[in-house]
Design an enzyme around this catalytic site. Structure first.
Site, PDB file in Angstrom:
ATOM      1  N   GLU A 157      45.517  10.236  11.806  1.00 42.30           N
ATOM      2  CA  GLU A 157      44.145   9.801  11.609  1.00 42.30           C
ATOM      3  C   GLU A 157      44.168   8.433  10.961  1.00 42.30           C
ATOM      4  OE1 GLU A 157      41.994  12.885   9.540  1.00 42.30           O
ATOM      5  OE2 GLU A 157      42.650  14.375  11.007  1.00 42.30           O
ATOM      6  N   LEU A 252      58.068   7.646   1.541  1.00 40.03           N
ATOM      7  CA  LEU A 252      58.699   7.735   0.219  1.00 40.03           C
ATOM      8  C   LEU A 252      57.767   7.142  -0.837  1.00 40.03           C
ATOM      9  CD1 LEU A 252      62.501   6.934   0.783  1.00 40.03           C
ATOM     10  CD2 LEU A 252      61.420   9.141   0.318  1.00 40.03           C
ATOM     11  N   CYS A 262      46.664  18.519   8.668  1.00 38.96           N
ATOM     12  CA  CYS A 262      47.890  18.959   9.363  1.00 38.96           C
ATOM     13  C   CYS A 262      48.992  19.475   8.436  1.00 38.96           C
ATOM     14  CB  CYS A 262      48.424  17.827  10.218  1.00 38.96           C
ATOM     15  SG  CYS A 262      47.355  17.488  11.611  1.00 38.96           S
TER      16      CYS A 262
HETATM   17  N1  LIG Z   1      43.791  15.813  13.114  1.00 40.88           N
HETATM   18  C1  LIG Z   1      45.007  15.334  13.312  1.00 40.88           C
HETATM   19  O1  LIG Z   1      45.384  14.282  12.800  1.00 40.88           O
HETATM   20  C2  LIG Z   1      45.987  16.078  14.194  1.00 40.88           C
HETATM   21  C3  LIG Z   1      47.190  15.436  14.560  1.00 40.88           C
HETATM   22  C4  LIG Z   1      48.078  16.122  15.373  1.00 40.88           C
HETATM   23  C5  LIG Z   1      47.794  17.417  15.786  1.00 40.88           C
HETATM   24  N2  LIG Z   1      46.627  18.014  15.387  1.00 40.88           N
HETATM   25  C6  LIG Z   1      46.345  19.371  15.880  1.00 40.88           C
HETATM   26  O2  LIG Z   1      45.398  19.274  16.943  1.00 40.88           O
HETATM   27  C7  LIG Z   1      44.513  20.398  16.907  1.00 40.88           C
HETATM   28  C8  LIG Z   1      43.074  19.924  16.792  1.00 40.88           C
HETATM   29  O3  LIG Z   1      42.929  19.267  15.553  1.00 40.88           O
HETATM   30  P1  LIG Z   1      41.621  18.411  15.188  1.00 40.88           P
HETATM   31  O4  LIG Z   1      41.878  17.803  13.866  1.00 40.88           O
HETATM   32  O5  LIG Z   1      41.303  17.540  16.357  1.00 40.88           O
HETATM   33  O6  LIG Z   1      40.539  19.591  15.098  1.00 40.88           O
HETATM   34  P2  LIG Z   1      38.977  19.481  14.805  1.00 40.88           P
HETATM   35  O7  LIG Z   1      38.654  20.633  13.961  1.00 40.88           O
HETATM   36  O8  LIG Z   1      38.642  18.098  14.369  1.00 40.88           O
HETATM   37  O9  LIG Z   1      38.307  19.690  16.247  1.00 40.88           O
HETATM   38  C9  LIG Z   1      38.392  20.877  16.975  1.00 40.88           C
HETATM   39  C10 LIG Z   1      37.257  20.895  17.989  1.00 40.88           C
HETATM   40  O10 LIG Z   1      37.440  22.006  18.875  1.00 40.88           O
HETATM   41  C11 LIG Z   1      36.177  22.560  19.167  1.00 40.88           C
HETATM   42  N3  LIG Z   1      36.358  23.932  19.692  1.00 40.88           N
HETATM   43  C12 LIG Z   1      36.702  25.054  18.997  1.00 40.88           C
HETATM   44  N4  LIG Z   1      36.799  26.095  19.848  1.00 40.88           N
HETATM   45  C13 LIG Z   1      36.510  25.632  21.087  1.00 40.88           C
HETATM   46  C14 LIG Z   1      36.471  26.226  22.374  1.00 40.88           C
HETATM   47  N5  LIG Z   1      36.753  27.511  22.561  1.00 40.88           N
HETATM   48  N6  LIG Z   1      36.130  25.450  23.431  1.00 40.88           N
HETATM   49  C15 LIG Z   1      35.832  24.136  23.255  1.00 40.88           C
HETATM   50  N7  LIG Z   1      35.878  23.518  22.074  1.00 40.88           N
HETATM   51  C16 LIG Z   1      36.224  24.242  20.986  1.00 40.88           C
HETATM   52  C17 LIG Z   1      35.432  22.485  17.837  1.00 40.88           C
HETATM   53  O11 LIG Z   1      34.048  22.610  18.031  1.00 40.88           O
HETATM   54  C18 LIG Z   1      35.869  21.096  17.350  1.00 40.88           C
HETATM   55  O12 LIG Z   1      34.995  20.093  17.827  1.00 40.88           O
HETATM   56  C19 LIG Z   1      44.979  21.263  15.733  1.00 40.88           C
HETATM   57  O13 LIG Z   1      45.856  22.239  16.201  1.00 40.88           O
HETATM   58  C20 LIG Z   1      45.712  20.276  14.855  1.00 40.88           C
HETATM   59  O14 LIG Z   1      46.692  20.882  14.063  1.00 40.88           O
HETATM   60  C21 LIG Z   1      45.715  17.371  14.610  1.00 40.88           C
END
Ligand SMILES: NC(=O)c1ccc[n+]([C@@H]2O[C@H](COP(=O)([O-])OP(=O)(O)OC[C@H]3O[C@@H](n4cnc5c(N)ncnc54)[C@H](O)[C@@H]3O)[C@@H](O)[C@H]2O)c1
Length: 436
Positions: A157, A252, A262
């Site tokens: 992010e 570090l 995460c």
């Molecule tokens: N945020 C990060 O920096 C990051 C980086 C790498 C990996 N990830 C991984 O990616 C995944 C998503 O993370 P995020 O931060 O983007 O999540 P988030 O919570 O910001 O967004 C998730 C979205 O999915 C939607 N959603 C939930 N159930 C749904 C369904 N059945 N159908 C359609 N939409 C649905 C929610 O409404 C929400 O808008 C997680 O597993 C996280 O660990 C996140």
């Protein structure tokens, strides 16, 4: 040009969908959150991510990026469906897969043509196989032609677009090599290393990477605490270590510990997975414990400096878990605020992007317009997030505004000598009191 459906429009889904559209693909971004989808259609983003608003607008205008709640519409011509829904911590630290299951089932109900289903969400090792089972079971009686590929996401992010467009690597895992190679084609124009492996290995690469980065931070924080007691400066220790090519300088920086959406949930989920399968994740447990203690230690130092925290007013600069994001999930600032309030302290705070989210989570907090308003009448000021705008504050003015001039620089952003010369009692992280 490929037809892509991205499920979930959070940090990962929205960035992935927008970037794939920008690379020339036709993309449907789907979410079950009605408000989110109608806002996105009006160009209002659910998250703050530098550069994203403009990139979304550009690709919507070009007709390559469409937002919808309708699985049938989004999957009609899709060759690829990326699952990018949340996988939050469950009650026992496990990754909660209910959203992944719901997405997999909804996909199954709509597919009538060959489809590659790609797990971009961070999911426990074995989830790719489980998703295939969920689809098979849900679609029993239907003639299904699908493959599951794991494609963990490594974006950060705050620099998500750049991380997507110039990744260090793309990892793909599948039992179906052909499906993995087709997903690899989507990334070819990025000219980055693409590692194709089996499903479970790809899933483990994501957890191992995050756990390793969290370990580096906990390691340097443990060293920082020793530095404080032993009269050394952890910043210089980190530089001296980092010059060794085997070690390097990244991750570090001693501070208040890791947080965000995460690391906390992924380290917990990996440890949970390990125990569930009969191994002892001792290192991971220590990494988490050091991180928790880092927040408690900050509060302890404030308590010692002020005698007691009861009825003291503490100013917090920065609420998001790191700069250039509005994400406050597991943010160190919020945990510190909770601990301070628990001891009777009153909180004033400011953050350039994360105030709205904080106001929804914490009620007894005075949110301010800027750092100077935070400083008014406080007994101590804590720097929790190193936003650029906190780098060169007017400390003469801040000194006048504060009731007691105590500063806890939780990110080692400021110069101790200068602040001490201005009359502050300054604490950094890993910078021994009598030394620096
Ligand atoms: N945020 C990060 O920096 C990051 C980086 C790498 C990996 N990830 C991984 O990616 C995944 C998503 O993370 P995020 O931060 O983007 O999540 P988030 O919570 O910001 O967004 C998730 C979205 O999915 C939607 N959603 C939930 N159930 C749904 C369904 N059945 N159908 C359609 N939409 C649905 C929610 O409404 C929400 O808008 C997680 O597993 C996280 O660990 C996140």
């Amino acid at each position: 040009m490929s037809n892509i459906c991205v499920i979930g429009t959070g940090y990962v889904g929205l960035v992935t969908g927008t970037c794939f559209a920008d690379l020339g693909n036709q993309v449907f971004c789907l979410d079950i959150d009605d408000e989110r989808v109608s806002n996105l259609r009006q160009g209002i983003l659910p998250i703050y991510e530098p550069g994203l608003e403009q990139l979304v607008a550009q690709n919507v205008r070009a007709g390559r990026l469409i937002f919808t709640r309708d699985y049938a519409e989004a999957l009609k011509d899709a060759e690829f469906a990326f699952i990018a829904v949340g996988t939050p911590s469950g009650v026992d630290g496990e990754a909660d897969l209910q959203y992944v299951r719901a997405a997999a089932e909804a996909i199954t109900d709509c597919i009538d043509h060959p489809l590659v289903v790609i797990n971009k969400s961070t999911v426990p090792v074995g989830t790719g196989d489980w998703v295939a089972e969920v689809i098979q079971k849900r679609g029993s009686g239907k003639k299904l032609d699908f493959a599951v590929v794991s494609n963990p996401e490594f974006l950060r992010e705050g620099s998500a677009i750049n991380d997507f467009m110039s990744p260090d690597r793309v990892v793909l895992g599948s039992l179906d090599r052909d499906a993995a190679s087709r997903v690899a084609q989507l990334y070819l124009s990025l000219r980055c290393p693409i590692l194709i492996t089996d499903l479970r290995t790809a899933e483990m690469i994501k957890y191992a990477s995050n756990a390793f980065l969290a370990t580096r931070i906990s390691f340097i924080n443990e060293i920082a605490n020793m530095c404080e007691e032993l009269g050394a400066d952890v910043r210089e220790v980190a530089v001296g270590m980092g010059l060794d090519k085997r070690i390097g300088t990244a991750f570090l920086d001693a501070g208040l510990g890791w947080g965000g959406s995460c690391f906390p949930k992924d380290v917990k989920a990996l440890a949970h997975m390990a125990v569930l399968h009969g191994t002892q994740p001792q290192l991971l447990h220590a990494v988490m414990e050091i991180n928790r203690n880092q927040r408690r230690r900050a509060v302890m130092r404030l308590r010692r400096a002020l005698g007691s925290l009861n009825e003291k007013v503490i100013g917090i600069l920065g609420l998001s878990f790191k700069p250039t994001t509005d994400d406050i999930r597991d943010a160190p600032a919020l945990e510190i605020i909770h601990l301070l309030q628990n001891e009777g302290a009153h909180i004033r705070a400011y953050d350039p992007q994360a105030m709205e989210g904080t106001a929804r989570l914490i009620t007894r907090i005075h949110l301010c317009e800027n750092p100077y308003e935070v400083a008014e009448g406080v007994d101590a000021l804590v720097l929790a997030t190193e936003w650029n705008e906190f780098k060169s504050l007017d400390f003469v003015r801040i000194r006048e505004l504060m009731r007691t001039p105590v500063i806890l620089d939780g990110r080692n952003l400021w110069e101790p000598e200068r602040l001490r010369a201005l009359g502050f009692t300054y604490f950094g992280i890993g910078r021994a009191v009598n030394h620096k």
